[in-house]
Scaffold this active site. Structure first.
Site, PDB file in Angstrom:
ATOM      1  N   TYR A   1     -16.291 -58.848 -26.736  1.00 11.94           N
ATOM      2  CA  TYR A   1     -17.643 -58.918 -27.287  1.00 11.94           C
ATOM      3  C   TYR A   1     -18.273 -60.303 -27.093  1.00 11.94           C
ATOM      4  O   TYR A   1     -19.317 -60.590 -27.640  1.00 11.94           O
ATOM      5  CB  TYR A   1     -17.627 -58.561 -28.769  1.00 11.94           C
ATOM      6  CG  TYR A   1     -17.213 -57.131 -29.043  1.00 11.94           C
ATOM      7  CD1 TYR A   1     -18.066 -56.082 -28.740  1.00 11.94           C
ATOM      8  CD2 TYR A   1     -15.962 -56.836 -29.585  1.00 11.94           C
ATOM      9  CE1 TYR A   1     -17.697 -54.764 -28.983  1.00 11.94           C
ATOM     10  CE2 TYR A   1     -15.583 -55.522 -29.837  1.00 11.94           C
ATOM     11  CZ  TYR A   1     -16.450 -54.491 -29.534  1.00 11.94           C
ATOM     12  OH  TYR A   1     -16.082 -53.181 -29.772  1.00 11.94           O
TER      13      TYR A   1
ATOM     14  N   ASP B   1      -6.156 -53.772 -34.066  1.00  9.92           N
ATOM     15  CA  ASP B   1      -5.144 -53.569 -33.018  1.00  9.92           C
ATOM     16  C   ASP B   1      -4.374 -54.846 -32.718  1.00  9.92           C
ATOM     17  O   ASP B   1      -3.172 -54.812 -32.450  1.00  9.92           O
ATOM     18  CB  ASP B   1      -5.809 -53.075 -31.731  1.00  9.92           C
ATOM     19  CG  ASP B   1      -6.431 -51.698 -31.905  1.00  9.92           C
ATOM     20  OD1 ASP B   1      -5.685 -50.736 -32.101  1.00  9.92           O
ATOM     21  OD2 ASP B   1      -7.667 -51.601 -31.838  1.00  9.92           O
TER      22      ASP B   1
ATOM     23  N   HIS C   1     -12.169 -57.436 -20.321  1.00 13.72           N
ATOM     24  CA  HIS C   1     -12.708 -56.168 -20.798  1.00 13.72           C
ATOM     25  C   HIS C   1     -13.999 -56.380 -21.561  1.00 13.72           C
ATOM     26  O   HIS C   1     -14.262 -57.444 -22.114  1.00 13.72           O
ATOM     27  CB  HIS C   1     -11.678 -55.421 -21.656  1.00 13.72           C
ATOM     28  CG  HIS C   1     -11.346 -56.081 -22.963  1.00 13.72           C
ATOM     29  ND1 HIS C   1     -11.787 -55.622 -24.182  1.00 13.72           N
ATOM     30  CD2 HIS C   1     -10.586 -57.173 -23.241  1.00 13.72           C
ATOM     31  CE1 HIS C   1     -11.333 -56.393 -25.147  1.00 13.72           C
ATOM     32  NE2 HIS C   1     -10.600 -57.340 -24.610  1.00 13.72           N
TER      33      HIS C   1
ATOM     34  N   TYR D   1     -22.229 -49.674 -32.726  1.00 14.59           N
ATOM     35  CA  TYR D   1     -22.011 -50.393 -33.987  1.00 14.59           C
ATOM     36  C   TYR D   1     -21.707 -51.870 -33.756  1.00 14.59           C
ATOM     37  O   TYR D   1     -21.724 -52.659 -34.704  1.00 14.59           O
ATOM     38  CB  TYR D   1     -20.865 -49.731 -34.770  1.00 14.59           C
ATOM     39  CG  TYR D   1     -19.485 -50.271 -34.486  1.00 14.59           C
ATOM     40  CD1 TYR D   1     -18.831 -51.064 -35.423  1.00 14.59           C
ATOM     41  CD2 TYR D   1     -18.827 -49.994 -33.291  1.00 14.59           C
ATOM     42  CE1 TYR D   1     -17.553 -51.565 -35.173  1.00 14.59           C
ATOM     43  CE2 TYR D   1     -17.567 -50.485 -33.040  1.00 14.59           C
ATOM     44  CZ  TYR D   1     -16.934 -51.266 -33.985  1.00 14.59           C
ATOM     45  OH  TYR D   1     -15.671 -51.773 -33.733  1.00 14.59           O
ATOM     46  N   ARG D   2     -21.497 -52.258 -32.509  1.00 20.39           N
ATOM     47  CA  ARG D   2     -21.022 -53.602 -32.190  1.00 20.39           C
ATOM     48  C   ARG D   2     -21.145 -53.746 -30.683  1.00 20.39           C
ATOM     49  O   ARG D   2     -20.980 -52.765 -29.947  1.00 20.39           O
ATOM     50  CB  ARG D   2     -19.551 -53.685 -32.618  1.00 20.39           C
ATOM     51  CG  ARG D   2     -18.892 -55.025 -32.679  1.00 20.39           C
ATOM     52  CD  ARG D   2     -17.476 -54.808 -33.193  1.00 20.39           C
ATOM     53  NE  ARG D   2     -16.718 -56.037 -33.338  1.00 20.39           N
ATOM     54  CZ  ARG D   2     -15.417 -56.071 -33.605  1.00 20.39           C
ATOM     55  NH1 ARG D   2     -14.751 -54.947 -33.761  1.00 20.39           N
ATOM     56  NH2 ARG D   2     -14.777 -57.222 -33.725  1.00 20.39           N
TER      57      ARG D   2
END
Length: 606
Positions: free
Chosen positions: A146, A207, A449, A530-531
């Protein structure tokens, strides 16, 4: 230099706040070795001048840094003029995004500062207002996928809150609560609970356990026990506002109050929400509830299932919904595609396939058949808690429902090797932080990622629509599809990780083009994320545009009231202060991928 980075000793708790617990050290060493084995990106050894934020003269900027050194101490102000090192999860940079989807110099800090107390955070905020320099706070900078530690505005000064503000201020074994600073990771909180002998307390962990408890919660991250909604489990914030005031929310606003971590609301308007996913304040303390040990938990015996066909997805979600809403399924259940099962082995894609385009499903199915999981399309992971008689009753209900799917298979954990991904899910769902998840990044060289994260109702038709749009776009851009449905009480998050080679401009562009297309596709069907990643925040925010963008207009009014000089994390979550608006700072699909605008307006408020 890359060789030296690979050989460097991994930081360990409690020697450093960002370290790995000793029980995970061997796993971390193996993970690091695998990451550097697939790294082909040349080390950035070029000499760099620090990036100065727009609107600030270079000489004035360095004079301002001298002023800041006098306030904090010279050792706590670092100019970002050295080669950029990407590191890896446990040794990540705080100057840029180590998984950059743009050029690594695009979203980069000018300097990094290390406050040691709320008072020093207030001092930095006062300094930023005095010199009109944008600042960007991070807790630990591990928000990988992110944007990591990168600031949205190029040349911002990053406030690394974690290095010196990393104390666990309280753990209350009777109330099942804790109070932490930004530099406390899930690893550190877990280790301290164990050190104190509080075996009746569990930590809900995402995670990966290396991220900040505060940072993850403020970004509304999730975990995998019944306490998986982290924002819902927080109680009480201490916040430095962009104008320098220090406040406490909820019951903490009353001097001497003793229920700050047990009752989140206090009296009057509930203000905590404006400090999550925003740029309205810097959180310096947060209370959190802890989960009671349920008195023994069932491993995934009877709760790891495989299903043979991709078309089973719709029926599966219809089965899962009533079980989840009624709490027969007690934690955040996961339904993962088998491609992730193959990739999470940590082996590179080229071990299985060297052709162009998405890896063929017959190749994936063939490789899955070689694993203990077996040939399948979907893998379900769940957990049952509580006394044996209650567990067995719930497990029998789940088993009967899942067996309505032809070809459903229950996997016996006894046949699974110690390093099988299953056991990582087992530990995480039992409140034990792990380090297994990012192994799928090794799928590509220089593996990075970026996540597509829409939310939908728990309905089979919705799952199929999202699955089909993602599959269509991944095929279009030649990207392997890694979907996982994470099912909450009344909604589900679809988390799709796009794995790309950050040293390949074509693959970075394909990842971004695919992401932007999926955001628009999902919004057209009524699904919002949501993010999201820093570079997609403007686009995602623009999809929440009901009634001519009433929500964003409201957010901008709050921003201008709380941060009149626009110094705190401008652009975060698409919220721009007045001095940046309508000057080309927004990164949208049609505006290209350059992160900077054409200047900053003068709206100084003394």
């Amino acid at each position: 230099m890359a060789h030296e980075e690979a050989k460097a000793r991994i930081p360990v708790l409690p020697e450093t706040h960002s370290g790995i617990p000793t029980y995970l050290l061997a796993k971390a060493e193996r993970a690091k070795e695998a990451i550097f084995q697939t790294r082909t990106k040349p080390t950035n050894d070029r000499q760099r001048l620090p990036v100065i934020p727009q609107g600030i003269e270079r000489d004035k900027f360095f004079e301002a840094l001298d002023d800041l050194r006098k306030r904090l101490g010279a050792e706590y102000v670092e100019v970002n003029d050295k080669p950029l090192r990407d590191g890896w999860y446990m040794e990540h940079p705080n100057t840029h995004d180590c998984m950059a989807v743009l050029d690594e110099e695009e979203l980069v800090a000018s300097a990094v500062v290390y406050p040691g107390s709320p008072a020093e955070v207030q001092d930095i905020v006062e300094w930023a207002n005095k010199h009109l320099i944008p600042i960007f706070p991070i807790s630990m900078g591990r928000n990988l996928g992110y944007g990591g530690a990168a600031p949205r505005v190029r040349g911002s000064v990053v406030l690394d809150l974690g290095r010196r503000m990393n104390k666990i201020l309280d753990i209350n074994p009777d109330d099942f609560t804790c109070l932490v600073e930004p530099g406390v990771s899930f690893y550190a909180l877990y280790e301290e609970i164990k050190r104190r002998g509080y075996d009746h307390l569990w930590v809900d962990t995402p995670d990966l356990g290396g991220g900040s408890v505060i940072g993850n919660t403020l970004d509304r991250g999730v975990g995998y026990t019944p306490y998986g909604d982290h924002w819902a489990c927080h109680s009480g914030l201490e916040v430095v506002l962009p104008t320098g005031e220090l406040l406490r929310t909820g019951m903490g606003a009353m001097p001497g109050n003793n229920t700050w971590q047990t009752f989140p609301y206090g009296f009057g308007p509930y203000s905590d929400g404006i400090f999550s996913q925003s740029n309205y304040g810097i959180v310096t303390k947060m209370g959190m509830t802890l989960m009671p040990n349920p008195g023994g938990y069932e491993s995934f015996v009877h709760k790891m299932y495989t299903f043979p066909n991709e078309e089973d997805l719709e029926a599966l979600i219809e089965i899962i919904r009533p079980l989840r809403i009624s709490n027969i399924l007690e934690n955040v259940a996961q339904l993962r595609h088998v491609t992730q099962t193959v990739a999470v082995s940590g082996r590179p894609r080229t071990d299985f396939y060297t052709g162009d385009g998405p890896i063929p499903q017959d190749v994936i199915r063939r490789e899955a058949a070689k694993t203990p999981t077996g040939d399948c399309a979907w893998v379900y992971y769940g957990m049952s808690y509580g006394p044996p008689n209650i567990r067995q009753h719930k497990l029998a209900l789940v088993d009967a429902e899942f067996r309505r799917i032809p070809g459903c298979r229950r996997v016996d954990p006894a046949v699974l090797p110690e390093d099988e991904y299953f056991w990582s899910r087992d530990r995480v769902a039992a409140g034990v932080p792990d380090l297994h998840e990012l192994r799928w990044c090794n799928w590509m060289p220089n593996g990075s990622h970026i996540a597509f994260s829409p939310v939908s109702p728990i309905r089979g038709a919705d799952a199929m629509r999202l699955w089909e749009l993602a599959k269509r776009r991944h095929d279009e851009f030649g990207i392997d599809l890694f979907p996982a449905f994470c099912v909450g009480l009344r909604e589900m998050h679809l988390i799709i990780e796009i794995i790309f080679d950050r040293d390949d401009p074509k693959r970075r562009k394909a990842a971004m083009d695919c992401m932007r297309a999926m955001v628009d596709d999902a919004a057209a069907l009524g699904y919002g994320e949501y993010r999201t990643h820093l570079v997609l925040m403007d686009q995602v925010a623009s999809t929440y545009n009901w009634n001519d963008g009433a929500l964003m207009k409201f957010n901008e009014k709050l921003k201008d009231a709380l941060d009149p000089n626009g110094i705190l994390a401008p652009g975060r979550c698409g919220i721009w202060p007045k001095s940046y608006r309508n000057r080309g700072w927004e990164m949208l699909k049609e505006s290209g991928e350059r992160s900077e605008g054409t200047g900053i307006g003068d709206v100084r408020v003394e």
